[in-house]
Write an enzyme that holds these catalytic residues in place. Structure first.
Site, PDB file in Angstrom:
ATOM      1  CE1 TYR A 141      -3.609  -2.516   0.497  1.00  0.00           C
ATOM      2  CE2 TYR A 141      -4.650  -0.515   1.310  1.00  0.00           C
ATOM      3  CZ  TYR A 141      -4.745  -1.808   0.841  1.00  0.00           C
ATOM      4  OH  TYR A 141      -5.984  -2.386   0.726  1.00  0.00           O
ATOM      5  CE  LYS A 192       1.509 -17.605  -3.146  1.00  0.00           C
ATOM      6  NZ  LYS A 192       0.629 -18.797  -3.209  1.00  0.00           N
ATOM      7  CG  ASP A 224      -2.309 -20.161  -1.744  1.00  0.00           C
ATOM      8  OD1 ASP A 224      -1.738 -20.124  -0.626  1.00  0.00           O
ATOM      9  OD2 ASP A 224      -1.844 -20.782  -2.717  1.00  0.00           O
ATOM     10  CG  ASP A 248      -8.243  -4.445   1.654  1.00  0.00           C
ATOM     11  OD1 ASP A 248      -9.141  -3.911   2.328  1.00  0.00           O
ATOM     12  OD2 ASP A 248      -8.215  -4.425   0.415  1.00  0.00           O
ATOM     13  CG  ASP A 252     -13.815  -6.743   2.161  1.00  0.00           C
ATOM     14  OD1 ASP A 252     -13.520  -6.037   3.139  1.00  0.00           O
ATOM     15  OD2 ASP A 252     -14.270  -6.287   1.092  1.00  0.00           O
TER      16      ASP A 252
END
Ligand code: IPM
Ligand code: MG
Length: 363
Positions: A141, A192, A224, A248, A252
């Site tokens: 970000y 990751k 994942d 983020d 959600d």
């Protein structure tokens, strides 16, 4: 000196949902002896319109003087194609960064009354209580260089940079371990590391820090797999520790397990105790101004504000109880409506929480 709270309604549904949290806050100030000064400011698209920038100096100055900030949401189609540096979301990132709000706590808790609204069968989500600890002021970000450039062959190329320094990883890992110590004592760090060096370092540093917390059980998981596990057996998780971007996305995802993204609050904290509190959902311009948005995530964000920034634990608990009672009465906004419940608007939901709070406070 009386503490100050800065309220930033923002854009889209922001003003409507924040107004409901403000009703709750006003009740606590007028009737329950909570001693606070409330001020308002501009952030996001409304600030671009009024002051030409998404984070005016005045807003930042007010935020710095405040004990805590309550934010609605920012952004909308009106500002999507303006110069990138002026977009509402940049204002949000800038205030997070300027206030040093590196630790984003996003609890995904299922109110039992909403088990039917979850996207998963009730047995998978009953008693669900996950805390996502998202790094908020670093990673892709904020990494430089970033932008959209034109290559020699004439085509454009977008690029961003994923960077994490050891100190950034260490401080967010310590927050996650401390949070876990007050819960079930388990941290799952999501990365990751099999592909991205920045998160290979993340995994290494988190493992090193874990040695200071012998009572906490640490597990590492690729993002994942974590996404899959969250919809397969979400109750396996206690604290999820992760990067800005992965947090983020996963928050959600986790929100739907609890019935609606309209239910999840968040706290963004700095090392000096400054906090900004906001629902995890966006400004939902498609439903703005229609009195249908769910204000509960914002009201629950106010509860987090009272708990973390003002140490008003009892009032924070009482707000949560009031929300729970409203749900028990069968009152629902559209997003959490199911057969046999009553669908009400944003304003009515705010009023219902205040009414329930009056009863909870007396009991
Ligand atoms: C969130 C939002 C923000 C983010 C946007 C609006 C910049 O999605 O708080 O989750 O990506 O952090
Ligand atoms: Mg988001």
């Amino acid at each position: 000196m009386t503490k100050k709270i800065l309220i930033l309604p923002g854009d889209g549904i922001g003003p409507e949902i924040v107004a409901q949290a403000e009703k709750v806050l006003t009740y606590l100030i007028n009737e329950r002896g909570l001693n606070l000064d409330i001020d308002h400011g501009l952030l996001g698209g409304c600030a671009v319109d009024a002051a030409g920038v998404p984070l005016p100096d005045e807003t930042l100055a007010k935020a710095k003087e405040s004990a805590a900030v309550l934010l609605g949401a920012v952004g909308g189609p009106k500002w999507e194609s303006i110069e990138r540096a002026l977009r509402p979301e940049r204002g949000l990132l800038a205030i997070r960064s300027a206030l040093g709000l590196f630790a984003n706590l996003r609890p995904a808790v299922l109110f039992p009354q909403l088990a039917e609204a979850s996207s998963l069968k009730a047995e998978y989500v009953s008693n669900l209580d996950i805390m996502i600890v998202r790094e908020l002021t670093g990673g892709i970000y904020f990494g430089e260089p970033r932008g959209i450039r034109t290559l020699d062959d004439g085509q454009r190329q977008g690029y961003n940079t994923l960077v994490y320094s050891e100190s950034e990883i260490e401080r967010i890992a310590r927050v996650a371990f401390d949070v876990a110590a007050k819960r079930q004592g388990r941290v799952c760090s999501v990365d990751k590391a099999n592909v991205l060096e920045a998160t290979e370092l993340w995994r290494e540093v988190v493992s090193d820090i874990a040695r200071d917390y012998p009572d906490i059980e640490l597990q590492h998981m690729y993002v994942d797999n974590a996404a899959m596990q969250l919809v397969r057996t979400p109750k396996q998780f206690d604290v999820l520790l992760t990067t800005n971007l992965f947090g983020d996305i996963l928050s959600d995802l986790a929100s739907m397990l609890t019935g609606s993204i309209g239910m999840l609050p968040s706290a963004s904290l700095a090392s000096d105790g400054t906090g900004m509190y906001e629902p995890i959902h966006g400004s939902a311009p498609d439903i703005a101004g229609q009195d249908v948005a769910n204000p509960l995530a914002t009201i629950l964000s106010l509860s987090m504000l009272l708990r973390y920034s003002l140490a008003e634990v009892k009032l924070a608990d009482q707000i949560e109880q009031a929300v729970s009672q409203v749900l028990s009465k069968g009152l629902r906004t559209k997003d959490i409506y199911s057969d046999g419940t009553s669908c009400i608007g944003t304003n009515e939901m705010g009023d219902a929480v205040v009414s329930a709070l009056k009863v909870v406070c007396v009991a």
